[in-house]
Design an enzyme around this catalytic site. Structure first.
Site, mmCIF file in Angstrom:
data_model
loop_
_atom_site.group_PDB
_atom_site.id
_atom_site.type_symbol
_atom_site.label_atom_id
_atom_site.label_comp_id
_atom_site.label_asym_id
_atom_site.label_seq_id
_atom_site.Cartn_x
_atom_site.Cartn_y
_atom_site.Cartn_z
ATOM 1 N N ASP A 36 -11.273 -8.486 7.425
ATOM 2 C CA ASP A 36 -12.688 -8.337 7.064
ATOM 3 C C ASP A 36 -13.383 -9.689 6.977
ATOM 4 O OD1 ASP A 36 -12.476 -5.632 7.060
ATOM 5 O OD2 ASP A 36 -13.229 -5.334 5.018
ATOM 6 N N TYR B 235 0.819 -1.218 0.000
ATOM 7 C CA TYR B 235 0.000 0.000 0.000
ATOM 8 C C TYR B 235 0.855 1.271 0.000
ATOM 9 C CZ TYR B 235 -4.155 -2.853 0.983
ATOM 10 O OH TYR B 235 -5.178 -3.771 0.923
#
Ligand code: NAD
Length: 367
Positions: free
Chosen positions: A253, A143
């Site tokens: 998640d 990222y």
């Protein structure tokens, strides 16, 4: 003399102020009961800060956050600010805090409260008693790696990112995870893709090299594709999982959904010295803002994490978590965790009533 801990409260936007107000009362009550001295201040972040000052993370907020031992944040963002350019949006406030405070360790528990076992997308027996902690590296990896971009090569566009970790980045997140595993179930699973990616071969080597410092922790390794599969096949095999930024983003998640609702999920992001940012996983929920409908439990459970990880007050954390469990066991439900089939013992409540009951239960624990 008792140490006074500075706490900065950042309610933010949407349902943020509603859930933070409730969670703050729980924080104050738990602090009083367990003799933890707090000095609580508040400030603006996100959309409300843009409206007031033109910036999502005003300098005054950042200065207060840097001086604080812990920050409790609600949520940022909403349709009102959706048309702003990316670099001026409310979410920049949150990203700015993470990088300025050097919050490299993201802790996402997936804890299933027994009364909600039937709300999971998995069979109740697979998730009953589930208690996993995912430790995600938050400030490195693909990222943030350079070079990155989209360029034109041979008359077509080509997108590229760089997946990079230095040894010190791997070692510091590994140590956080080993420490946590030592205090929990004593098992740590490091997730990588070492069969394909050199950067995660290094990850595996460094994590393995750190392991002898924690002889009481059993270390295992798993490829990320298998980890995704195992999380939905037999989630209770895990205790603590440590992984890089992108794999952690995805796996946390997946694990979160095992436990039911977004309204139940807390998180912590920690710096090397134990200072931290604590926030619910959910966003500002503009669709239910101002209606006393938001589930405050994710934020209340974030307060429990604040006591456990930044204030070294685990008894206060346990008291809050057991009060939440009892409120659920009594049948209190906000709309997001209501059972599909109506049940006689379910009591539908709003944000404030849920918070008030958690507080009452905590006060009764004193007796
Ligand atoms: P969201 O999490 O705000 O809402 C998704 C759905 O879950 C909505 O239907 C909402 O009503 C429900 N929900 C969320 N929290 C709840 C709670 N505590 N109790 C009951 N129901 C709850 O995600 P979204 O709709 O994708 O985003 C809305 C805004 O929030 C956007 O501006 C987004 O950028 C922002 N956002 C902020 C954060 C953050 O501050 N950390 C995280 C995600 C999204």
């Amino acid at each position: 003399m008792t140490e006074v801990h500075k706490i900065l409260v950042l309610p933010g936007d949407g349902i943020g102020p509603e859930v933070v107000a409730v969670a703050q009362t729980v924080m104050v009550a738990a602090a009083a009961r367990f003799g933890v001295a707090l000095a609580i201040d508040s400030a603006l972040v996100g959309g409300c800060a843009i409206d007031a000052t033109g910036q999502a993370l005003p300098a005054a907020t950042l200065a207060k956050a840097k001086a604080a031992r812990a920050v409790l944040l609600g949520a940022v963002g909403g349709p009102r600010w959706d048309d702003l350019p990316t670099l001026e949006r409310p979410e920049r406030g949150l990203l700015g805090l993470r990088s300025e405070l050097e919050l490299f360790a993201n802790l996402r528990p997936a804890l299933l409260f027994e009364p909600l076992a039937h709300a999971s997308s998995l069979k109740a027996e697979l998730v009953a008693g589930l208690d996993i902690l995912i430790v995600r590296e938050l400030t490195g990896g693909i990222y943030f790696g350079e070079p990155r971009g989209i360029e034109v090569v041979n008359n077509e566009r080509r997108g590229f990112n760089t997946y990079v970790y230095s040894e010190h980045e791997i070692e510091r997140i590994a140590r956080v995870a080993f420490e946590l595993a030592r205090k929990r179930g004593g098992r740590l699973c490091s997730v990588d893709k070492a069969n394909v990616l050199e950067v995660t071969q290094l990850w595996r080597e460094v994590v393995t090299a750190v392991a002898p410092d924690y002889p009481e922790v059993a270390l295992s390794h798993m490829y990320v594709d298998n980890a995704g599969m195992q999380l939905v096949r037999e989630p209770k095999q895990f205790d603590v999982i440590v992984t890089g930024n992108m794999f952690g983003d995805i796996l946390s998640d997946v694990a979160a959904m095992l436990t039911g609702s977004l309204g139940m999920l807390p998180s912590a992001s920690l710096a090397a010295d134990g200072t931290g940012l604590f926030e619910p996983v959910h966003g500002s929920a503009p669709d239910i803002t101002g209606q006393d409908k938001a589930n405050p439990l994710a934020t209340i459970l974030s307060v429990a994490m604040l006591f456990r990880y930044s204030l070294a007050a685990p008894a206060a954390a346990v008291a809050i978590e057991s009060a939440v469990n009892q409120a659920l066991a009594e049948g209190l439900r906000t709309t997001d965790i209501e059972p599909v089939e109506s049940a006689a013992d379910i009591q539908r409540v709003g944000t404030r009533a849920m918070g008030a009951r958690v507080l009452e239960i905590m006060e009764a624990q004193d007796a």
